[in-house]
Design an enzyme around this catalytic site. Structure first.
Site, PDB file in Angstrom:
ATOM      1  N   GLY A  84       0.821  -1.207   0.000  1.00 58.88           N
ATOM      2  CA  GLY A  84       0.000   0.000   0.000  1.00 58.88           C
ATOM      3  C   GLY A  84       0.850   1.249   0.000  1.00 58.88           C
ATOM      4  O   GLY A  84       1.567   1.507   0.970  1.00 58.88           O
ATOM      5  N   GLY A  85       0.765   2.021  -1.065  1.00 58.80           N
ATOM      6  CA  GLY A  85       1.596   3.217  -1.189  1.00 58.80           C
ATOM      7  C   GLY A  85       0.836   4.491  -0.916  1.00 58.80           C
ATOM      8  O   GLY A  85       0.888   5.448  -1.696  1.00 58.80           O
ATOM      9  N   SER A  86       0.128   4.523   0.213  1.00 59.05           N
ATOM     10  CA  SER A  86      -0.588   5.732   0.587  1.00 59.05           C
ATOM     11  C   SER A  86      -0.069   6.229   1.930  1.00 59.05           C
ATOM     12  O   SER A  86       1.035   5.879   2.349  1.00 59.05           O
ATOM     13  CB  SER A  86      -2.089   5.471   0.611  1.00 59.05           C
ATOM     14  OG  SER A  86      -2.813   6.687   0.583  1.00 59.05           O
ATOM     15  N   TYR A  87      -0.863   7.021   2.632  1.00 57.27           N
ATOM     16  CA  TYR A  87      -0.375   7.811   3.759  1.00 57.27           C
ATOM     17  C   TYR A  87       0.213   6.962   4.882  1.00 57.27           C
ATOM     18  O   TYR A  87       1.364   7.166   5.292  1.00 57.27           O
ATOM     19  CB  TYR A  87      -1.511   8.701   4.274  1.00 57.27           C
ATOM     20  CG  TYR A  87      -2.105   9.548   3.174  1.00 57.27           C
ATOM     21  CD1 TYR A  87      -1.536  10.766   2.822  1.00 57.27           C
ATOM     22  CD2 TYR A  87      -3.198   9.098   2.439  1.00 57.27           C
ATOM     23  CE1 TYR A  87      -2.045  11.524   1.790  1.00 57.27           C
ATOM     24  CE2 TYR A  87      -3.716   9.846   1.395  1.00 57.27           C
ATOM     25  CZ  TYR A  87      -3.139  11.060   1.070  1.00 57.27           C
ATOM     26  OH  TYR A  87      -3.640  11.797   0.028  1.00 57.27           O
TER      27      TYR A  87
ATOM     28  N   GLY B 137       1.090   3.738   4.943  1.00 52.52           N
ATOM     29  CA  GLY B 137       2.191   2.906   4.484  1.00 52.52           C
ATOM     30  C   GLY B 137       3.478   3.674   4.274  1.00 52.52           C
ATOM     31  O   GLY B 137       4.568   3.197   4.641  1.00 52.52           O
ATOM     32  N   LEU B 138       3.378   4.869   3.702  1.00 50.53           N
ATOM     33  CA  LEU B 138       4.587   5.639   3.412  1.00 50.53           C
ATOM     34  C   LEU B 138       5.245   6.161   4.680  1.00 50.53           C
ATOM     35  O   LEU B 138       6.476   6.247   4.759  1.00 50.53           O
ATOM     36  CB  LEU B 138       4.268   6.796   2.460  1.00 50.53           C
ATOM     37  CG  LEU B 138       3.757   6.384   1.078  1.00 50.53           C
ATOM     38  CD1 LEU B 138       3.634   7.603   0.172  1.00 50.53           C
ATOM     39  CD2 LEU B 138       4.660   5.342   0.430  1.00 50.53           C
ATOM     40  N   GLU B 139       4.440   6.516   5.663  1.00 54.24           N
ATOM     41  CA  GLU B 139       5.033   6.960   6.933  1.00 54.24           C
ATOM     42  C   GLU B 139       5.848   5.837   7.562  1.00 54.24           C
ATOM     43  O   GLU B 139       6.997   6.041   7.988  1.00 54.24           O
ATOM     44  CB  GLU B 139       3.930   7.435   7.881  1.00 54.24           C
ATOM     45  CG  GLU B 139       3.302   8.754   7.458  1.00 54.24           C
ATOM     46  CD  GLU B 139       2.174   9.189   8.372  1.00 54.24           C
ATOM     47  OE1 GLU B 139       2.075   8.656   9.497  1.00 54.24           O
ATOM     48  OE2 GLU B 139       1.384  10.074   7.977  1.00 54.24           O
TER      49      GLU B 139
ATOM     50  N   GLY C  69      -5.925   0.462   3.508  1.00 56.55           N
ATOM     51  CA  GLY C  69      -7.185   1.121   3.818  1.00 56.55           C
ATOM     52  C   GLY C  69      -7.720   0.712   5.171  1.00 56.55           C
ATOM     53  O   GLY C  69      -7.153  -0.142   5.858  1.00 56.55           O
TER      54      GLY C  69
ATOM     55  N   HIS D 206      10.380  36.753   9.275  1.00 53.76           N
ATOM     56  CA  HIS D 206      11.558  36.188   8.620  1.00 53.76           C
ATOM     57  C   HIS D 206      12.547  35.727   9.695  1.00 53.76           C
ATOM     58  O   HIS D 206      12.741  36.420  10.695  1.00 53.76           O
ATOM     59  CB  HIS D 206      12.224  37.234   7.724  1.00 53.76           C
ATOM     60  CG  HIS D 206      13.533  36.767   7.158  1.00 53.76           C
ATOM     61  ND1 HIS D 206      13.606  35.939   6.059  1.00 53.76           N
ATOM     62  CD2 HIS D 206      14.813  36.990   7.565  1.00 53.76           C
ATOM     63  CE1 HIS D 206      14.879  35.678   5.807  1.00 53.76           C
ATOM     64  NE2 HIS D 206      15.635  36.314   6.709  1.00 53.76           N
TER      65      HIS D 206
END
Length: 470
Positions: free
Chosen positions: A188-191, A193-195, A278, A452
């Site tokens: 799974g290459g979504s949120y 899984g990537l974390e 999911g 700044h």
């Protein structure tokens, strides 16, 4: 009003003014608010107070992100003129224990909060409807004219070929892991899984992300997806997209993961497998039929704009209603319900501006529409994009990966959406979110005098770069 007990037949019924089922992000806050207004409230929780966020989601995973960040900064110490000897060593048990302590402290704090609030009764057990206003919890029956469902969700483990023959993990298992995988396969290459992919790569594991679709985080614009992939691959994470025939087979070293892609080896040998494809709502064992409460084809409870179900007096909040999948949307569900019931307002969930973050490092902060979604409106658009390499704060911190992007309605000047993939992007995006909520035109930023050096100071410059798109 005081809690009372009555009998129906031979079985006693404990009566409250309200019952909250599930002690996730919305439930405890709503219970305490109702109690403060003089209502008696039962909070029913069958597992851990705090729900997914506190116990297996946001809090432990972001604690792991922090440990992984510390390891990465230590490896880059020489880039900042800091010399370390002996290299970087990871104590996975200490990493796990730190995450567990953060979760435990938050959970115990919520438990104390509920226990010390007059009018709130915490009941441990699994609730099932007997009728529209009555629940059974173990041997007890509870009744109230107001019932709020805040039951959350859980990871989906789909029936892929061979998946029952190998040991697979979900996010719940990952936050409890006290060993470093030799090779972690993330399905799974979504949120989520990537974390985890970046966390464990930075802690020292070999990592491969396997995604069935053609690109990562397909909800995002293609340029965002490509930048995220390049960022992860630069850290040594292997990414396999277009994996249309994912399958598993047991091996002495772990699991063989079949990857049907146009390029690369047909399978990988993993010591650990994370399935992150999911989530599904925890609504299948609540006896909803007995109350006449309807769900959609995915199990989400159907609600109106006020978050009330089709049954008067029964509401669904958080992940189980399909109207948001985040801690902050769950909490906002509480705010909407409380404002409408106690403050005489008429708030609607549809008024909420979507916003969220991907907590890789650097993070992705997102608000409103993607460019792809905005193009679907058929209106003239203005788009601006600025690389983080032109943001002074990013250069000073030595973290120039990513870019800022904004999409504006050319006719009205209103901001439709924005993305900040870059250092502190999850914080800087809030300035744009606030402008959208206030319904301000993008020209509002011309009068801003930001501090700044910050990442946010480039937001006015970003909107000054807007150009028409075809």
């Amino acid at each position: 009003m005081a809690e009372d007990a009555s009998t129906e037949g031979s079985r006693p019924v404990r009566r409250f003014d309200a019952i909250v089922v599930g002690a996730g992000q919305a439930g405890p806050s709503l219970a305490v608010r109702l109690a403060g207004a003089g209502r008696t409230v039962a909070v029913v929780e069958r597992h851990l107070v705090g729900g997914t966020c506190v116990n297996t989601g946001c809090m432990p995973t972001k604690t792991l992100v922090a440990s992984a960040k510390a390891a990465q900064v230590a490896r880059r110490a020489a880039d900042y003129g800091v010399r370390l000897t002996g290299g970087v060593r990871i104590d996975m048990r200490a990493v796990r224990d730190r995450a567990a302590a953060v979760s435990r402290n938050a959970r115990e704090g919520n438990e104390r909060w509920l226990a010390t609030t007059p009018g709130v009764t915490l009941i441990r057990g699994h609730a099932r409807f007997e009728s529209a206003d009555t629940l059974r919890v173990g041997d007890e029956r509870l009744a109230a004219p107001l019932i709020f469902l805040n039951v959350g969700g859980r990871a989906v483990v789909p029936d892929m070929p061979g998946i029952r023959d190998v040991a697979v993990m979900t996010n719940t298992d990952m936050v409890a892991l006290d060993e470093l995988p030799r090779h972690l396969a993330v399905i799974g290459g979504s949120y989520i899984g990537l974390e985890f992919a970046q966390i464990y790569r930075r802690l020292g594991a070999e990592v491969t992300v396997v995604e069935r679709g053609p690109r990562l985080v397909s909800r995002e614009d293609e340029d965002v997806s490509e930048a995220i992939r390049a960022m992860l691959e630069a850290e040594g994470i292997a990414v396999r997209t277009g994996a249309e025939c994912i399958g598993f087979a047991p091996q002495p070293q772990g699991a063989a993961v079949r990857v049907s892609c146009r390029e690369g080896a047909p399978e990988i040998l993993a010591s650990h497998v994370l399935v992150a494809v999911g989530r599904r709502p925890n609504t299948d064992d609540l006896g909803l039929d007995a109350a006449g409460i309807e769900t959609d084809g995915h199990g989400y409870i159907k609600v109106g704009e006020d978050l009330q179900t089709g049954v008067a007096g029964v509401y669904a909040l958080g992940d189980c209603n399909g109207r948001g999948a985040f801690t902050h949307t769950s909490y906002n569900d509480y705010e909407i319900v409380a404002a409408n019931l106690l403050d005489g307002e008429a708030r609607q969930v549809g008024d909420r501006i979507p916003a969220y973050a991907l907590y890789t490092d650097p993070p992705l902060g997102r608000v409103g529409m993607t460019e792809r979604e905005a193009r679907g409106l058929g209106r003239p658009l203005l788009v601006a994009k600025r690389p983080m390499s032109r943001v002074g704060r990013a250069v000073e911190k030595g973290e120039t990966t990513g870019f800022m992007k904004a999409v504006v309605d050319a006719g009205t000047g209103r901001i439709l959406g924005a993305a900040i993939l870059g250092v502190e992007g999850d914080e800087a995006i809030h300035g744009i979110l606030d402008a959208i909520v206030a319904d301000l035109p993008h020209t509002f930023f011309r009068r801003a005098v930001p501090i700044h050096p910050t990442v946010s100071e480039l937001i006015p410059t970003l909107f000054g770069d807007l150009k028409p798109v075809d």
